[in-house]
Design an enzyme around this catalytic site. Structure first.
Site, PDB file in Angstrom:
ATOM      1  N   SER A  50       0.843  -1.210   0.000  1.00 12.71           N
ATOM      2  CA  SER A  50       0.000   0.000   0.000  1.00 12.71           C
ATOM      3  C   SER A  50       0.872   1.252   0.000  1.00 12.71           C
ATOM      4  O   SER A  50       0.388   2.344  -0.288  1.00 12.71           O
ATOM      5  CB  SER A  50      -0.932   0.009   1.221  1.00 12.71           C
ATOM      6  OG  SER A  50      -0.180  -0.169   2.414  1.00 12.71           O
ATOM      7  N   ASP A  88       5.744  -6.951   2.381  1.00 12.37           N
ATOM      8  CA  ASP A  88       4.921  -7.446   1.279  1.00 12.37           C
ATOM      9  C   ASP A  88       5.768  -7.785   0.065  1.00 12.37           C
ATOM     10  O   ASP A  88       6.668  -7.021  -0.305  1.00 12.37           O
ATOM     11  CB  ASP A  88       3.929  -6.348   0.841  1.00 12.37           C
ATOM     12  CG  ASP A  88       2.521  -6.636   1.295  1.00 12.37           C
ATOM     13  OD1 ASP A  88       2.223  -7.794   1.660  1.00 12.37           O
ATOM     14  OD2 ASP A  88       1.712  -5.690   1.286  1.00 12.37           O
ATOM     15  N   GLU A 187      -8.818  -9.562   4.375  1.00 13.89           N
ATOM     16  CA  GLU A 187      -9.149  -8.176   4.001  1.00 13.89           C
ATOM     17  C   GLU A 187     -10.509  -8.128   3.307  1.00 13.89           C
ATOM     18  O   GLU A 187     -10.826  -8.969   2.461  1.00 13.89           O
ATOM     19  CB  GLU A 187      -8.066  -7.602   3.067  1.00 13.89           C
ATOM     20  CG  GLU A 187      -8.402  -6.166   2.645  1.00 13.89           C
ATOM     21  CD  GLU A 187      -7.272  -5.422   1.949  1.00 13.89           C
ATOM     22  OE1 GLU A 187      -6.180  -5.980   1.749  1.00 13.89           O
ATOM     23  OE2 GLU A 187      -7.511  -4.239   1.603  1.00 13.89           O
TER      24      GLU A 187
HETATM   25  O1  KIV Z   1      -0.328  -3.385   1.645  1.00 17.04           O
HETATM   26  C1  KIV Z   1      -0.900  -3.333   2.740  1.00 17.04           C
HETATM   27  O2  KIV Z   1      -0.833  -2.337   3.471  1.00 17.04           O
HETATM   28  C2  KIV Z   1      -1.665  -4.493   3.153  1.00 17.04           C
HETATM   29  C3  KIV Z   1      -2.588  -4.334   4.323  1.00 17.04           C
HETATM   30  C4  KIV Z   1      -3.735  -3.484   3.939  1.00 17.04           C
HETATM   31  C5  KIV Z   1      -3.011  -5.623   4.874  1.00 17.04           C
HETATM   32  O3  KIV Z   1      -1.573  -5.513   2.558  1.00 17.04           O
END
Ligand code: KIV
Length: 274
Positions: A50, A88, A187
């Site tokens: 994100s 991520d 989510e």
């Molecule tokens: O990228 C992110 O911030 C996420 C969260 C919203 C779980 O994957």
């Protein structure tokens, strides 16, 4: 004799042990200053993709690269000592094959020092989750609304709002858990389905727009601090930093335009000649 307290990071088994117990506190984090502020208060910091939207103004997460993730994860690691940091895997860095996923995940772990990675997908990613965890890479799953699928789904759609969708999502949850993930993000999911998954699977569920029955919650930090003028409806704003920053900048601009430079008055006075 001096007593030294060794600060140690929270471990993957410690997060896993929250299942059915004390809720896991998790926030996204993308830079060093905020990592330092969060560190004593959260169990887990997520360097989420994100950051593409929040830090870089992208419309989706699809333009985020592995190098961007590594840069931000290094900053978060430098700013923190205690919380477990999970990074991520961005779009295109893990879907092709378990071996590609391992090579890129190993880069993240080696270059940043973070403990774990997160990747999106349930049943279709189970083989990769197993491959990674068997080779020393702890994995957090992410099912339900998976933002990297935005174009396939035609938007950011909540999931499980009809019972017809449930079997596939339940299978995703079990597949991620059985493959060896240590936790899973749920989510954008209908509440009763998220609660059912939480009851059924062996690993902690971390909800975002899902259910208070989850084993923890994750929010995008900027949303809960009031920096996003249009936060998702499930976000409680614990501060209004956006308006506070604007008011401070306005006051600063007025000072400068009126030739008031409060901090600049005689900062470095001349030294007397010897
Ligand atoms: O990228 C992110 O911030 C996420 C969260 C919203 C779980 O994957």
């Amino acid at each position: 004799m001096s007593v030294q307290t060794q600060l140690k990071r929270i471990t993957v088994p410690e997060i896993r042990a929250h299942k059915g117990g004390a809720p896991i506190v998790c926030l996204t984090c993308y830079h060093a200053h905020t990592a330092r502020l969060l560190d004593n208060h959260v169990d887990l910091m997520l360097v989420g993709d994100s950051l593409g939207m929040v830090m870089h103004g992208l419309e989706t997460t699809l333009g985020v690269t592995l190098d961007m993730m590594i840069t931000h994860a290094k900053a978060v690691m430098r700013g923190s000592k205690r919380a477990l940091v999970t990074v991520d895997m961005p779009f295109g860095s893990y879907e092709e094959s378990p071996a590609v996923a391992f090579r890129n995940a190993a880069r993240v772990i080696q270059e940043t020092g973070a403990t774990a990675i997160k990747l999106e997908g349930g049943t279709r990613m189970a083989e990769t989750i197993h491959y990674l965890t068997q080779r020393g890479v702890p994995v957090m799953g992410h099912i339900g609304l998976t933002p990297q699928m935005v174009h396939v789904k035609g938007g950011f759609r909540t999931t499980g709002r009809t019972e017809a969708e449930w079997p596939e999502i339940l299978a995703d949850a079990h597949a991620v858990s059985d493959a060896g993930a240590f936790a899973v993000v749920l989510e954008g999911m209908a509440e009763p389905l998220a609660a059912k998954i939480t009851r059924e699977i062996a690993i902690p569920t971390i909800g975002i727009g899902a259910s208070p029955a989850c084993d923890g919650q994750v929010l995008v930090m900027e949303d809960m601090l009031g920096l996003n003028p249009n936060p998702p409806k499930f976000v409680r704003q614990y501060a209004q930093l956006g308006p506070a920053i604007e008011a401070a900048v306005q006051a600063y601009a007025e000072d400068v335009r009126e030739r008031r430079f409060p901090g600049e008055e005689n900062v470095y006075p001349m030294k007397k000649a010897q």
